[in-house]
Design a protein around this motif. Structure first.
Motif, PDB file in Angstrom:
ATOM      1  N   MET A 187       0.851  -1.178   0.000  1.00 34.45           N
ATOM      2  CA  MET A 187       0.000   0.000   0.000  1.00 34.45           C
ATOM      3  C   MET A 187       0.894   1.237   0.000  1.00 34.45           C
ATOM      4  SD  MET A 187      -2.755   1.276   2.847  1.00 34.45           S
ATOM      5  CE  MET A 187      -3.934   0.019   2.425  1.00 34.45           C
ATOM      6  N   SER A 188       0.549   2.161  -0.845  1.00 32.34           N
ATOM      7  CA  SER A 188       1.343   3.393  -0.940  1.00 32.34           C
ATOM      8  C   SER A 188       1.167   4.231   0.332  1.00 32.34           C
ATOM      9  CB  SER A 188       0.915   4.210  -2.157  1.00 32.34           C
ATOM     10  OG  SER A 188      -0.389   4.719  -1.989  1.00 32.34           O
ATOM     11  N   PRO A 189       2.208   4.986   0.690  1.00 33.40           N
ATOM     12  CA  PRO A 189       2.093   5.866   1.857  1.00 33.40           C
ATOM     13  C   PRO A 189       0.948   6.875   1.720  1.00 33.40           C
ATOM     14  CG  PRO A 189       4.385   5.686   1.174  1.00 33.40           C
ATOM     15  CD  PRO A 189       3.552   5.000   0.119  1.00 33.40           C
ATOM     16  N   GLU A 190       0.701   7.342   0.501  1.00 35.86           N
ATOM     17  CA  GLU A 190      -0.384   8.304   0.265  1.00 35.86           C
ATOM     18  C   GLU A 190      -1.736   7.698   0.628  1.00 35.86           C
ATOM     19  OE1 GLU A 190      -2.361  10.950  -3.358  1.00 35.86           O
ATOM     20  OE2 GLU A 190      -0.767   9.528  -3.828  1.00 35.86           O
ATOM     21  N   LEU A 191      -1.974   6.470   0.190  1.00 38.77           N
ATOM     22  CA  LEU A 191      -3.249   5.817   0.488  1.00 38.77           C
ATOM     23  C   LEU A 191      -3.349   5.487   1.970  1.00 38.77           C
ATOM     24  CD1 LEU A 191      -5.939   4.704  -0.427  1.00 38.77           C
ATOM     25  CD2 LEU A 191      -4.773   2.555  -1.026  1.00 38.77           C
ATOM     26  N   LYS A 192      -2.283   4.986   2.551  1.00 35.19           N
ATOM     27  CA  LYS A 192      -2.283   4.660   3.970  1.00 35.19           C
ATOM     28  C   LYS A 192      -2.628   5.889   4.814  1.00 35.19           C
ATOM     29  CE  LYS A 192       0.579   2.636   7.568  1.00 35.19           C
ATOM     30  NZ  LYS A 192       1.823   1.971   7.896  1.00 35.19           N
ATOM     31  N   ASP A 193      -1.992   7.013   4.535  1.00 30.99           N
ATOM     32  CA  ASP A 193      -2.262   8.254   5.269  1.00 30.99           C
ATOM     33  C   ASP A 193      -3.709   8.699   5.097  1.00 30.99           C
ATOM     34  OD1 ASP A 193       0.366   8.286   6.139  1.00 30.99           O
ATOM     35  OD2 ASP A 193       1.005   9.801   4.687  1.00 30.99           O
ATOM     36  N   LYS A 194      -4.205   8.590   3.865  1.00 28.02           N
ATOM     37  CA  LYS A 194      -5.577   9.001   3.571  1.00 28.02           C
ATOM     38  C   LYS A 194      -6.577   8.141   4.335  1.00 28.02           C
ATOM     39  CE  LYS A 194      -6.890  10.678  -0.408  1.00 28.02           C
ATOM     40  NZ  LYS A 194      -7.639  11.144  -1.560  1.00 28.02           N
ATOM     41  N   ILE A 195      -6.369   6.835   4.342  1.00 33.93           N
ATOM     42  CA  ILE A 195      -7.280   5.917   5.033  1.00 33.93           C
ATOM     43  C   ILE A 195      -7.301   6.205   6.529  1.00 33.93           C
ATOM     44  CG2 ILE A 195      -7.619   3.504   5.719  1.00 33.93           C
ATOM     45  CD1 ILE A 195      -6.720   2.733   2.865  1.00 33.93           C
ATOM     46  N   ILE A 196      -6.131   6.353   7.123  1.00 32.95           N
ATOM     47  CA  ILE A 196      -6.061   6.615   8.564  1.00 32.95           C
ATOM     48  C   ILE A 196      -6.733   7.933   8.915  1.00 32.95           C
ATOM     49  CG2 ILE A 196      -4.478   7.091  10.487  1.00 32.95           C
ATOM     50  CD1 ILE A 196      -2.579   4.998   9.148  1.00 32.95           C
ATOM     51  N   LYS A 197      -6.492   8.960   8.117  1.00 31.39           N
ATOM     52  CA  LYS A 197      -7.091  10.271   8.371  1.00 31.39           C
ATOM     53  C   LYS A 197      -8.622  10.204   8.292  1.00 31.39           C
ATOM     54  CE  LYS A 197      -7.126  15.024   6.704  1.00 31.39           C
ATOM     55  NZ  LYS A 197      -6.646  15.957   5.694  1.00 31.39           N
ATOM     56  N   VAL A 198      -9.138   9.570   7.250  1.00 34.76           N
ATOM     57  CA  VAL A 198     -10.586   9.469   7.077  1.00 34.76           C
ATOM     58  C   VAL A 198     -11.203   8.633   8.202  1.00 34.76           C
ATOM     59  CG1 VAL A 198     -12.420   8.533   5.596  1.00 34.76           C
ATOM     60  CG2 VAL A 198     -10.571   9.883   4.594  1.00 34.76           C
ATOM     61  N   CYS A 199     -10.571   7.525   8.544  1.00 39.74           N
ATOM     62  CA  CYS A 199     -11.094   6.683   9.630  1.00 39.74           C
ATOM     63  C   CYS A 199     -11.121   7.457  10.940  1.00 39.74           C
ATOM     64  CB  CYS A 199     -10.259   5.418   9.775  1.00 39.74           C
ATOM     65  SG  CYS A 199     -10.551   4.201   8.471  1.00 39.74           S
TER      66      CYS A 199
ATOM     67  N   TRP B 254      -9.036  -3.418  -0.798  1.00 47.16           N
ATOM     68  CA  TRP B 254     -10.294  -3.679  -0.081  1.00 47.16           C
ATOM     69  C   TRP B 254     -10.942  -4.982  -0.553  1.00 47.16           C
ATOM     70  CZ3 TRP B 254     -12.521   0.123   3.311  1.00 47.16           C
ATOM     71  CH2 TRP B 254     -13.797  -0.169   3.764  1.00 47.16           C
ATOM     72  N   ILE B 255     -11.060  -5.132  -1.875  1.00 47.59           N
ATOM     73  CA  ILE B 255     -11.840  -6.229  -2.448  1.00 47.59           C
ATOM     74  C   ILE B 255     -11.002  -7.490  -2.670  1.00 47.59           C
ATOM     75  CG2 ILE B 255     -13.202  -6.950  -4.450  1.00 47.59           C
ATOM     76  CD1 ILE B 255     -13.926  -3.900  -4.746  1.00 47.59           C
ATOM     77  N   LYS B 256      -9.890  -7.352  -3.370  1.00 47.89           N
ATOM     78  CA  LYS B 256      -9.099  -8.537  -3.709  1.00 47.89           C
ATOM     79  C   LYS B 256      -8.235  -9.024  -2.549  1.00 47.89           C
ATOM     80  CE  LYS B 256      -8.474  -8.319  -8.679  1.00 47.89           C
ATOM     81  NZ  LYS B 256      -7.449  -8.214  -9.733  1.00 47.89           N
ATOM     82  N   THR B 257      -7.515  -8.106  -1.922  1.00 46.15           N
ATOM     83  CA  THR B 257      -6.565  -8.514  -0.880  1.00 46.15           C
ATOM     84  C   THR B 257      -7.265  -8.976   0.385  1.00 46.15           C
ATOM     85  OG1 THR B 257      -4.938  -6.954  -1.755  1.00 46.15           O
ATOM     86  CG2 THR B 257      -4.568  -7.759   0.475  1.00 46.15           C
ATOM     87  N   HIS B 258      -8.225  -8.183   0.871  1.00 46.57           N
ATOM     88  CA  HIS B 258      -8.847  -8.484   2.161  1.00 46.57           C
ATOM     89  C   HIS B 258     -10.263  -9.050   2.058  1.00 46.57           C
ATOM     90  CE1 HIS B 258      -5.533  -6.980   4.523  1.00 46.57           C
ATOM     91  NE2 HIS B 258      -5.454  -5.983   3.675  1.00 46.57           N
ATOM     92  N   LYS B 259     -10.828  -9.071   0.837  1.00 42.95           N
ATOM     93  CA  LYS B 259     -12.169  -9.627   0.613  1.00 42.95           C
ATOM     94  C   LYS B 259     -13.199  -9.073   1.606  1.00 42.95           C
ATOM     95  CE  LYS B 259     -10.299 -13.841  -1.425  1.00 42.95           C
ATOM     96  NZ  LYS B 259      -9.500 -13.108  -2.307  1.00 42.95           N
ATOM     97  N   LEU B 260     -13.173  -7.752   1.748  1.00 38.50           N
ATOM     98  CA  LEU B 260     -14.062  -7.069   2.684  1.00 38.50           C
ATOM     99  C   LEU B 260     -15.435  -6.840   2.070  1.00 38.50           C
ATOM    100  CD1 LEU B 260     -11.476  -4.441   3.941  1.00 38.50           C
ATOM    101  CD2 LEU B 260     -12.239  -6.486   5.155  1.00 38.50           C
TER     102      LEU B 260
END
Length: 69
Positions: A1-13, A49-55
């Motif tokens: 996971m890119s740092p940009e996406l990781k930061d975005k996910i944590i911030k939104v959560c 979300w979909i392929k890796t973790h099947k959420l």
């Protein structure tokens, strides 16, 4: 996971949890505006979300944050 996406996910959560509590649900669309202004990042999030973790479409924000951390 890119740092940009990781930061975005944590911030939104963190924002969603602070506003609505630990039971708030989110989808991977929550990390993006209604415009498709970053298709590469959107596809990265969708694959994670979909392929890796099947959420499911909606998951608890605390669960997503824990997976990212």
């Amino acid at each position: 996971m890119s740092p940009e996406l990781k930061d975005k996910i944590i911030k939104v959560c963190n924002t969603k949890i602070a506003k609505k509590g630990d039971n708030v649900g989110i989808s991977f669309y929550a990390f993006f505006k209604n415009k498709n202004d970053n298709p590469e990042l959107l596809m990265e999030a969708a694959e994670w979300w979909i392929k890796t973790h099947k959420l499911d479409h909606f998951e608890k924000a605390v669960k997503i944050k824990e997976l990212v951390l």
